[in-house]
Scaffold this motif. Structure first.
Motif, PDB file in Angstrom:
ATOM      1  N   MET A  79      20.855   0.695 -34.177  1.00 16.83           N
ATOM      2  CA  MET A  79      19.431   1.370 -34.161  1.00 16.83           C
ATOM      3  C   MET A  79      19.038   2.382 -32.874  1.00 16.83           C
ATOM      4  SD  MET A  79      17.694  -2.543 -34.996  1.00 16.83           S
ATOM      5  CE  MET A  79      16.182  -2.249 -34.453  1.00 16.83           C
ATOM      6  N   ILE A  80      19.611   1.866 -31.907  1.00 19.51           N
ATOM      7  CA  ILE A  80      19.189   2.635 -30.632  1.00 19.51           C
ATOM      8  C   ILE A  80      20.158   3.973 -30.272  1.00 19.51           C
ATOM      9  CG2 ILE A  80      18.099   0.605 -29.695  1.00 19.51           C
ATOM     10  CD1 ILE A  80      20.299   0.066 -27.809  1.00 19.51           C
ATOM     11  N   GLU A 139      11.428  -0.747 -27.645  1.00 21.32           N
ATOM     12  CA  GLU A 139      11.214  -2.065 -27.114  1.00 21.32           C
ATOM     13  C   GLU A 139      12.600  -2.642 -27.283  1.00 21.32           C
ATOM     14  OE1 GLU A 139       8.366  -3.999 -26.288  1.00 21.32           O
ATOM     15  OE2 GLU A 139       7.690  -1.692 -25.954  1.00 21.32           O
ATOM     16  N   HIS A 140      13.207  -2.518 -28.428  1.00 19.53           N
ATOM     17  CA  HIS A 140      14.496  -2.949 -28.466  1.00 19.53           C
ATOM     18  C   HIS A 140      15.521  -2.505 -27.316  1.00 19.53           C
ATOM     19  CE1 HIS A 140      12.717  -3.598 -32.658  1.00 19.53           C
ATOM     20  NE2 HIS A 140      13.688  -4.277 -32.723  1.00 19.53           N
ATOM     21  N   ARG A 141      15.512  -1.186 -26.931  1.00 16.60           N
ATOM     22  CA  ARG A 141      16.360  -0.780 -26.198  1.00 16.60           C
ATOM     23  C   ARG A 141      16.405  -1.745 -24.766  1.00 16.60           C
ATOM     24  NH1 ARG A 141      17.655   4.480 -27.174  1.00 16.60           N
ATOM     25  NH2 ARG A 141      16.688   5.243 -29.284  1.00 16.60           N
ATOM     26  N   VAL A 166      30.503  -1.922 -25.562  1.00 12.20           N
ATOM     27  CA  VAL A 166      29.493  -2.442 -24.333  1.00 12.20           C
ATOM     28  C   VAL A 166      29.587  -1.204 -23.302  1.00 12.20           C
ATOM     29  CG1 VAL A 166      29.034  -3.930 -22.540  1.00 12.20           C
ATOM     30  CG2 VAL A 166      30.011  -4.768 -24.805  1.00 12.20           C
ATOM     31  N   MET A 167      30.398  -0.703 -22.970  1.00 10.80           N
ATOM     32  CA  MET A 167      30.432   0.245 -21.878  1.00 10.80           C
ATOM     33  C   MET A 167      29.637   1.565 -22.322  1.00 10.80           C
ATOM     34  SD  MET A 167      31.672  -1.426 -19.252  1.00 10.80           S
ATOM     35  CE  MET A 167      31.690  -0.028 -18.278  1.00 10.80           C
ATOM     36  N   ASP A 168      30.000   1.761 -23.319  1.00 10.36           N
ATOM     37  CA  ASP A 168      29.376   3.107 -23.730  1.00 10.36           C
ATOM     38  C   ASP A 168      27.820   2.846 -24.133  1.00 10.36           C
ATOM     39  OD1 ASP A 168      31.703   4.308 -24.139  1.00 10.36           O
ATOM     40  OD2 ASP A 168      31.732   4.212 -26.492  1.00 10.36           O
ATOM     41  N   SER A 169      27.302   1.754 -24.371  1.00 14.01           N
ATOM     42  CA  SER A 169      25.782   1.491 -24.308  1.00 14.01           C
ATOM     43  C   SER A 169      25.433   1.305 -22.967  1.00 14.01           C
ATOM     44  CB  SER A 169      25.791   0.179 -25.212  1.00 14.01           C
ATOM     45  OG  SER A 169      26.103  -1.129 -24.451  1.00 14.01           O
ATOM     46  N   ILE A 170      26.190   1.015 -22.174  1.00 12.69           N
ATOM     47  CA  ILE A 170      25.594   0.888 -20.500  1.00 12.69           C
ATOM     48  C   ILE A 170      25.507   2.523 -20.140  1.00 12.69           C
ATOM     49  CG2 ILE A 170      26.258   0.617 -18.361  1.00 12.69           C
ATOM     50  CD1 ILE A 170      27.532  -1.988 -19.339  1.00 12.69           C
ATOM     51  N   ILE A 171      26.497   3.241 -20.483  1.00 11.65           N
ATOM     52  CA  ILE A 171      26.255   4.492 -20.161  1.00 11.65           C
ATOM     53  C   ILE A 171      25.292   5.323 -20.815  1.00 11.65           C
ATOM     54  CG2 ILE A 171      27.319   6.903 -20.360  1.00 11.65           C
ATOM     55  CD1 ILE A 171      30.236   5.482 -19.699  1.00 11.65           C
TER      56      ILE A 171
END
Length: 1073
Positions: free
Chosen positions: A834-835, A844-846, A875-880
């Motif tokens: 979704m994000i 909000e979800h982000r 996980v790491m990609d989403s943190i970046i």
């Protein structure tokens, strides 16, 4: 088209044709004509040879627009290419512009007619001067002064040029010229000022022309802030200015000049001259504006010039007193000093916000100065300590009589100032009832930040005034209140400002005095409420009673009778349907209960039962007229009382009685639903369910753990309703397509789901150290909540699910490790889809998703290690992805999460694999956001991540090479050498404008300063300024931490002065016993 031949610049340009093209551009012709004219003019402007035609154009055109076009071309050349031009071309242009200016300004008629053109030429000349003077045009100032003496109009224009020059050098030079150039120009102006000074004095003494005198004064005004002081005080300048002061047409300009002089401050050298200037000024002022004048009225009916005079007068007095009031105190002038302060008090009553701000700013600083001296007399050691020992400690015997004398000198003015503050007090945030422009009393719809800032300054000033003389403060307030009662001075605004002032000094008096004062105030206000007729009047009085009692929790705790009367009065106001009264009654009730909760659960003297019990019996009638959101506030307040009952059986009984109404309704709805599920689909029923859940949430927020019996009662039914509504939403969206999610029924159903999640989250968050509660409530939610999230369409997923599980993990920490894979499986993949499509959808979800990840990384790290490498990469990609976000709180959550992960992996057995995979990527991405101006607010965290990475290289944790041994043929001797090389290459390609030496020096500096965070951070700040990424912009975000430390010091100072932080804002749990 004929205009095309303008493009050929090999021969002199056809001026009539150019005139026609320019007028076509500004004209009313067709759209096509305008755009083709625009294109030609743009091409001409961009042609590097066009400027050579400027002289020819200016000599041959009559059109003002064409002249401006030509001058625009010239201005571009002067700004960017002047120094590259041959000397003869520069001199030719310089002489031409000077000649045109002289020619136009030597003749009165042409000077007035061509005024706009001359002004533009002046600006061009000053632009040239910035390059040529002083080095290549030494004689400029002497030439200008001698030209000025030839004619009065030339002189007037010379003044305009000098003023422009002063402004360019002293006011607008930052970022336009190098520091060295600014310094040279300032020195030249200073050294040649003698000639300009003589010219100004000569004009002021000899000329009769109003325009010339005004131009000279406004030039002087620009110069006075920087010229050598001798020119002001050791010449007839001040006397000359004071002679002009009584003449109406020069009054405002003179006053502005005198204000500039008054604002200069540099020791005591010229004190005698200041005292003399002030006394002459005061004598003249009394004839212009007699002390008995009603200034606010005169201002209201005055012309623009007269109003400006009052504004300038306020600026003069405040500037003079800030720097030189001590000079006046020590001489015989102190009587006239006090007279000036009287003027200032009268000006402060003027109904104009800007004038009032100027006055208020000065009053605040004067009162603070008197208060600090007074505070030192009472308590010298504490004050010195509080200011961080910046003041010498006062030894016994050093406290001379002068401070006491000084306070006596100002006592009369301070008393009048108290009256001013009481009459003009700004509205505090808690007051919701205001008068609109039609004179009706209404509920406030928007907060006015300007008013809140003003309230803060006025409140502080009034607290200092109260400390200087408590008796006088009390006497003035009570006298004004009795006039309200007698009807002699009754008006909404008068009562409002008085009560806001009374509320704002809470905590500044000693307790006995405060008690005596408040007994009288509250009694008078309650009487006033009884005797006054009219709904609007009653609403105003009600709002004031509520504001005042909400500000004095200490008094209410000590006086049960008053507390009970006040609370019963609030209950009365809860039936008052006037807009804003009920809201304010509920807010004040909550505020008072939070500060006095224990008083309501003990049986007071002369009572048969605790107040809370009495309240619960009459609860249905008390809330009969309230709106749902007000009822929720009311329930939260009563929940706060119940929470204060130490005896468990009694507390549970109160809770049961409190929840009786919502529980009856809930049982009724669930009973009906068991017979027919369709009953739950009725919109009115959905609204009732929502309302019941909101009431439960309000009580859960104030009761915490003690809410357990109530939530256990409804929990399973609530999950069933949740599941059913969720299926209903999904089927609606599946049938109705994307727009179905916006229909009112779906919105309502989603509100119920959100409120259910919010209720569970509130309860689990507030429940203290009860691990069994987690075991009881979390497993039953796994399928109805988590499974439901995974099964739903993206538009039907509630972001509150993510925050609920983040709360659960933060609460029960490592106990949740086994459940993390289940949570991950349900929310991770589907939320990321979704994000990660863009930076905008599902905001909000982000944020909540990254908060959940952070909770898992912090408390359930072993669960992250069990992920497959694909999942970890996700996980790491989403943190970046998170810290690249320009949305500040998402980026911050991402950076905090990254720091958490880096620290956790550093001490785990997979350290080498993790850093080998991600070290370079993280470094590269952090440098990318660090040097991006959109990410300035994240500066502190960027620095911490980089510091972590650089420190890691030295401590020997990484035992394997970070480079890829297969593709890098050259073996580095260790990781630090490799990373130094990598970083230099990275930054050199990113900043081609920096030399290799500068980049290498920066990278070496990072390695040298990595163990000292302060030095490391400053080193990076310098690099950002040097790389020009952050030049000439607002860089306050780079210094946010230093600003926070400054704010904390200020808070400590405020805490040391009773009343400066309102008692209603202090955490004083212990006092309420």
């Amino acid at each position: 088209m004929a205009a095309e031949k303008l493009r050929d610049l090999s021969q002199p340009i056809d001026v009539p044709l150019l005139d026609a093209t320019v007028s076509a551009f500004y004209g009313t012709g067709s759209k096509e004509e305008r755009s083709s004219a625009d294109q030609i003019l743009r091409d001409l402007q961009n042609n590097p040879d066009m400027w050579l035609q400027v002289m020819h154009i200016l000599q041959n055109t009559k059109s003002l627009n064409t002249k401006f076009f030509a001058l625009q071309v010239l201005e571009g050349v002067i700004k960017y290419r002047w120094n590259a031009l041959p000397v003869e071309q520069r001199d030719g242009m310089k002489n031409f512009i000077s000649d045109v200016i002289v020619q136009l300004s030597s003749n009165e008629a042409s000077f007035r007619m061509e005024r706009l053109y001359v002004n533009k030429l002046n600006i061009i000349l000053v632009q040239i001067l910035k390059h040529e003077w002083p080095a290549r045009w030494r004689s400029f100032i002497p030439d200008l002064v001698s030209a000025a003496k030839t004619s009065e109009t030339i002189c007037e224009n010379c003044m305009a040029i000098l003023k422009l020059l002063s402004e360019e050098v002293f006011d607008f030079s930052r970022g336009e010229m190098t520091q060295q150039k600014i310094k040279d120009l300032k020195q030249s102006l200073n050294s040649e000022f003698q000639l300009i000074h003589e010219l100004c004095l000569y004009v002021l003494s000899a000329s009769q022309r109003t325009e010339l005198i005004c131009a000279t004064m406004s030039t002087l005004h620009a110069f006075l802030s920087w010229i050598p002081l001798g020119y002001i005080f050791e010449s007839p300048l001040l006397e000359t200015l004071l002679k002009f002061f009584p003449i109406p047409s020069y009054r405002n300009l003179t006053l502005q000049c005198l204000t500039e002089v008054a604002a200069l401050s540099f020791g005591d050298y010229y004190n005698v001259q200041y005292a003399k200037m002030y006394s002459i000024f005061m004598v003249q002022l009394q004839t212009i504006l007699p002390p008995t004048t009603n200034i606010p009225e005169a201002y209201a009916h005055g012309s623009g010039g007269e109003q400006a005079f009052i504004q300038n007068l306020a600026l003069f007095f405040t500037s003079f007193y800030k720097s030189h009031i001590r000079v006046l105190e020590s001489t015989q002038e102190n009587i006239s000093a006090l007279l000036g302060l009287e003027y200032l008090i009268n000006i402060s009553y003027v109904d104009d916000t800007e004038v009032f701000k100027v006055c208020l700013d000065y009053w605040n600083s004067l009162v603070l100065e008197l208060f600090e001296a007074h505070h030192n007399l009472d308590n010298p050691a504490a004050t010195a300590n509080m200011m961080g020992l910046q003041m010498p400690l006062l030894l016994p015997g050093m406290v001379d009589g002068s401070q006491i004398q000084r306070r006596q000198l100002y006592a009369g003015i301070m008393s009048k100032l108290r009256m001013l503050m009481i009459c003009r007090m700004a509205k505090p945030e808690e007051v919701l009832i205001v008068e609109d422009e039609n004179g009706n009393i209404v509920r406030e719809t928007m907060k006015d930040n300007d008013v809140l800032v003003q309230y803060k300054i006025m409140r502080e000033t009034l607290i200092y005034l109260s400390h200087l003389d408590h008796e006088d403060t009390e006497k003035q307030m009570l006298r004004k209140l009795s006039k309200q009662l007698s009807g002699e001075d009754w008006a909404w605004n008068t009562l409002n400002t008085l009560c806001w002032a009374i509320g704002s000094i809470s905590g500044s008096m000693a307790e006995e005095q405060e008690n005596r004062f408040l007994v009288m105030v509250i009694r008078d206000l309650l009487n006033l409420c009884e005797i006054t007729k009219g709904k609007d009047n009653k609403a105003v009085i009600a709002s004031n009673i509520m504001y005042v009692v909400g500000q004095y929790p200490r008094f209410l705790r000590a006086h049960w009778k008053f507390l009970k009367t006040v609370v019963n009065k609030l209950f009365e106001f809860m039936h008052e349907t006037h807009p804003g009264v009920q809201d304010m009654a509920c807010d004040t009730f909550l505020k008072i209960v939070q500060k006095c909760k224990r008083k309501f659960v003990i049986t007071q003297v002369g009572e048969n039962e605790p107040f809370v019990s009495e309240l619960l019996s009459s609860l249905p009638t008390t809330i009969a007229d309230l709106e749902p959101h007000q009822i929720h506030t009311f329930y939260e307040s009563v929940g706060t009382m119940v929470q204060a009952e130490p005896d468990t059986p009694k507390r549970d009984e109160y809770l049961q009685r409190l929840m009786l109404l919502p529980n009856q309704k809930w049982a009724e709805i669930i009973g009906q639903a068991r017979q027919s599920v369709d009953f739950l689909k009725d919109p009115d029923v959905i609204r009732t369910v929502l309302n019941i859940l909101q009431t439960n949430t309000s009580v859960a927020s104030s009761l915490g753990t003690y809410f357990l019996p109530q939530i256990s009662l409804i929990f399973l039914d609530m999950l069933n309703v949740y599941r059913m509504y969720s299926e209903l939403i999904s089927s609606n969206i599946a049938e109705g397509g994307p727009f179905a999610s916006r229909t009112s029924v779906v919105k309502l159903l989603r509100s119920v789901k959100r409120e259910t999640l919010k209720l569970i989250e509130t309860f689990l968050d507030k429940a203290e150290d009860q691990p069994q509660i987690g075991k009881q409530f979390v497993p039953p939610m796994m399928d109805p909540v988590l499974g439901d999230y995974a099964r739903n369409l993206p538009d039907a997923r509630e972001s509150e699910v993510l925050s609920l599980f983040a709360t659960i993990i933060n609460k029960y920490k490592a106990a949740m490790v086994e459940d993390v894979p289940r949570i991950f499986e349900a929310v991770f993949q589907c939320t990321l889809e979704m994000i990660t499509k863009n930076f905008e959808d599902y905001p909000e979800h982000r944020l909540k998703f990254f908060s959940l990840l952070r909770a898992i990384a912090t408390h359930c790290f072993p669960a992250l290690i069990c992920l497959s490498s694909q999942q970890l990469k996700l996980v790491m990609d989403s943190i970046i992805w998170a810290f690249r976000h320009t949305e500040r709180n998402i980026a911050e959550t991402g950076l905090n999460l990254l720091l958490e992960m880096l620290k956790k992996f550093q001490v785990c057995e997979f350290c080498n694999q993790f850093y080998k995979a991600y070290f370079l990527t993280i470094e590269q991405e952090i440098f990318a956001v660090l040097t991006d101006t959109f990410h300035k607010p994240g500066f502190k965290l960027h620095v911490l991540v980089l510091q972590h990475l650089f420190c890691l290289l030295e401590i020997g944790v990484l035992t394997e090479p970070l480079w890829d041994t297969a593709t890098v043929p050259y073996p580095y001797q260790n990781n630090a050498v490799f990373i130094r090389d990598f970083t230099i290459k990275l930054l050199s390609t990113s900043f081609p404008n920096m030399t290799a030496a500068e980049v290498t020096q920066f990278v070496n500096g990072l390695f040298e300063s990595k163990n000292d965070l302060g030095a490391f951070k400053n080193h990076i700040r310098d690099f950002l300024a040097q790389s020009k990424e952050f030049s000439a912009q607002d860089n306050k975000d780079l210094y946010a931490e230093e600003a926070a430390a400054q704010r904390e010091r200020e808070r400590q100072r405020m805490l040391s002065i009773p009343g400066l932080i309102a008692p209603s804002e202090l955490q004083d749990e212990m006092l309420d016993s």
